[in-house]
Design a protein around this motif. Sequence first.
Motif, PDB file in Angstrom:
ATOM      1  N   VAL A 270     -13.038  -1.513  13.611  1.00 18.06           N
ATOM      2  CA  VAL A 270     -11.651  -1.538  13.137  1.00 18.06           C
ATOM      3  C   VAL A 270     -10.732  -0.867  14.146  1.00 18.06           C
ATOM      4  N   LYS A 271     -11.112   0.314  14.614  1.00 21.80           N
ATOM      5  CA  LYS A 271     -10.293   1.029  15.595  1.00 21.80           C
ATOM      6  C   LYS A 271     -10.211   0.258  16.908  1.00 21.80           C
ATOM      7  N   THR A 272     -11.324  -0.285  17.334  1.00 20.51           N
ATOM      8  CA  THR A 272     -11.360  -1.018  18.596  1.00 20.51           C
ATOM      9  C   THR A 272     -10.438  -2.232  18.561  1.00 20.51           C
ATOM     10  N   LEU A 273     -10.540  -3.033  17.506  1.00 22.01           N
ATOM     11  CA  LEU A 273      -9.732  -4.244  17.422  1.00 22.01           C
ATOM     12  C   LEU A 273      -8.271  -3.937  17.141  1.00 22.01           C
ATOM     13  N   ALA A 274      -8.008  -2.844  16.465  1.00 20.19           N
ATOM     14  CA  ALA A 274      -6.616  -2.434  16.267  1.00 20.19           C
ATOM     15  C   ALA A 274      -5.973  -2.120  17.611  1.00 20.19           C
ATOM     16  N   GLY A 275      -6.728  -1.431  18.477  1.00 22.62           N
ATOM     17  CA  GLY A 275      -6.223  -1.111  19.808  1.00 22.62           C
ATOM     18  C   GLY A 275      -6.053  -2.346  20.669  1.00 22.62           C
ATOM     19  N   GLU A 276      -6.987  -3.273  20.573  1.00 24.78           N
ATOM     20  CA  GLU A 276      -6.928  -4.488  21.381  1.00 24.78           C
ATOM     21  C   GLU A 276      -5.782  -5.409  20.972  1.00 24.78           C
ATOM     22  N   THR A 277      -5.513  -5.486  19.680  1.00 25.96           N
ATOM     23  CA  THR A 277      -4.542  -6.457  19.170  1.00 25.96           C
ATOM     24  C   THR A 277      -3.158  -5.865  18.929  1.00 25.96           C
ATOM     25  N   GLY A 278      -3.051  -4.537  18.985  1.00 25.29           N
ATOM     26  CA  GLY A 278      -1.761  -3.902  18.708  1.00 25.29           C
ATOM     27  C   GLY A 278      -1.425  -3.849  17.226  1.00 25.29           C
ATOM     28  N   GLN A 279      -2.392  -4.136  16.356  1.00 22.47           N
ATOM     29  CA  GLN A 279      -2.185  -4.055  14.912  1.00 22.47           C
ATOM     30  C   GLN A 279      -2.616  -2.687  14.397  1.00 22.47           C
ATOM     31  N   THR A 280      -2.192  -2.352  13.201  1.00 19.53           N
ATOM     32  CA  THR A 280      -2.625  -1.097  12.595  1.00 19.53           C
ATOM     33  C   THR A 280      -4.050  -1.236  12.080  1.00 19.53           C
ATOM     34  N   GLU A 281      -4.741  -0.102  11.988  1.00 20.65           N
ATOM     35  CA  GLU A 281      -6.090  -0.128  11.436  1.00 20.65           C
ATOM     36  C   GLU A 281      -6.067  -0.639   9.996  1.00 20.65           C
ATOM     37  N   ARG A 282      -5.015  -0.282   9.266  1.00 21.74           N
ATOM     38  CA  ARG A 282      -4.893  -0.720   7.879  1.00 21.74           C
ATOM     39  C   ARG A 282      -4.835  -2.246   7.790  1.00 21.74           C
ATOM     40  N   ASN A 283      -4.111  -2.879   8.688  1.00 19.70           N
ATOM     41  CA  ASN A 283      -4.011  -4.337   8.662  1.00 19.70           C
ATOM     42  C   ASN A 283      -5.352  -4.993   8.995  1.00 19.70           C
ATOM     43  N   ILE A 284      -6.069  -4.417   9.957  1.00 19.40           N
ATOM     44  CA  ILE A 284      -7.404  -4.941  10.289  1.00 19.40           C
ATOM     45  C   ILE A 284      -8.328  -4.829   9.076  1.00 19.40           C
ATOM     46  N   GLN A 285      -8.268  -3.694   8.401  1.00 20.17           N
ATOM     47  CA  GLN A 285      -9.105  -3.478   7.224  1.00 20.17           C
ATOM     48  C   GLN A 285      -8.781  -4.475   6.114  1.00 20.17           C
ATOM     49  N   LEU A 286      -7.491  -4.732   5.911  1.00 22.00           N
ATOM     50  CA  LEU A 286      -7.076  -5.656   4.865  1.00 22.00           C
ATOM     51  C   LEU A 286      -7.555  -7.078   5.160  1.00 22.00           C
ATOM     52  N   GLN A 287      -7.444  -7.499   6.430  1.00 19.83           N
ATOM     53  CA  GLN A 287      -7.900  -8.833   6.812  1.00 19.83           C
ATOM     54  C   GLN A 287      -9.412  -8.957   6.658  1.00 19.83           C
ATOM     55  N   HIS A 288     -10.118  -7.892   7.012  1.00 20.91           N
ATOM     56  CA  HIS A 288     -11.579  -7.862   6.865  1.00 20.91           C
ATOM     57  C   HIS A 288     -11.954  -8.082   5.406  1.00 20.91           C
ATOM     58  N   LYS A 289     -11.325  -7.334   4.525  1.00 17.74           N
ATOM     59  CA  LYS A 289     -11.631  -7.424   3.098  1.00 17.74           C
ATOM     60  C   LYS A 289     -11.203  -8.764   2.525  1.00 17.74           C
ATOM     61  N   LYS A 290     -10.038  -9.239   2.922  1.00 20.65           N
ATOM     62  CA  LYS A 290      -9.487 -10.470   2.368  1.00 20.65           C
ATOM     63  C   LYS A 290     -10.318 -11.694   2.729  1.00 20.65           C
ATOM     64  N   GLN A 291     -10.734 -11.779   3.980  1.00 27.09           N
ATOM     65  CA  GLN A 291     -11.392 -13.004   4.430  1.00 27.09           C
ATOM     66  C   GLN A 291     -12.920 -12.946   4.373  1.00 27.09           C
ATOM     67  N   LEU A 292     -13.480 -11.745   4.420  1.00 27.10           N
ATOM     68  CA  LEU A 292     -14.935 -11.628   4.361  1.00 27.10           C
ATOM     69  C   LEU A 292     -15.437 -11.187   2.984  1.00 27.10           C
TER      70      LEU A 292
END
Length: 270
Positions: free
Chosen positions: A175-197
């Motif tokens: 989550v932290k790694t992809l947040a840094g790579e994409t410029g998104q917040t960790e919270r948004n990465i977490q939400l997408q993870h939960k929503k789609q997986l």
Amino acid sequence: MSDPGTYETYRIPVSPEFREVFTHFYFAANRSETTISKTFLPSYQIILIFNFGEKAFIRSGEQQIEVEKCLLLGPVKKAFDYTLIPGSEILVANFKDDAFYRFFGNALMEKNMAVHPDDLTGENCFSGVWSELKKLPVNEKRVDFILDFCRPYLKDRNTLINRLTGFEDKNLDVVKTLAGETGQTERNIQLQHKKQLGYSAKEIRRYSRFLKAIEMLQQHTSGPGINWFEVIHTCGYYDQSQLIHDFKYYLGLTPVNYLKFQREICNPVS
């Protein structure tokens, strides 16, 4: 696991085109004169069950559900039992990663773990699919029909989810790694993870640790030959109590009791 004349079970692989959609299909039939029950390990997948014979039942905790024609179950985060009365036969499609979201537009079924797929589509299309599958003589033909049916409905895969499911560096926080790579917040990465997986990154890390322990135990047929400290260290557990806690959480059994009953427990991901 098959016992000719009594209990028949086997897997049906999918073609390369659908390996991002389904892990495999699973068939089980009760050819005996007595009721047969089996336990399935959690898979963190959503499964679609078609029943073509007599009654079949799914039990998760205190909840028992009859599988009539078809049923969606999951994400399967804890072990469940299925029961086949004589003459029952089921075909199970195992959705992989975000494939259920790509098909239905939602990966969260936690408020109602088991539903009829037509309840999600608002149409009777899966009842129609069941009717067509019932006519086909062999399961391989049934699988081909299901794959052809789902092909036009699958949405393109989200690039972020592709990175989440393909992330292999266990030393980094995905989550932290992809947040840094994409410029998104960790919270948004977490939400997408939960929503789609259908589960969080934290949940799947814990499950992966448990699954690794299961794989190590499956190499042994009895307890005395197992080096429990090696299992704890290799799988990343802090101590024996944490290992036991995970087994009770996912299976309702201690690791030692799992070894006693493992012949009756099916691993859907092995």
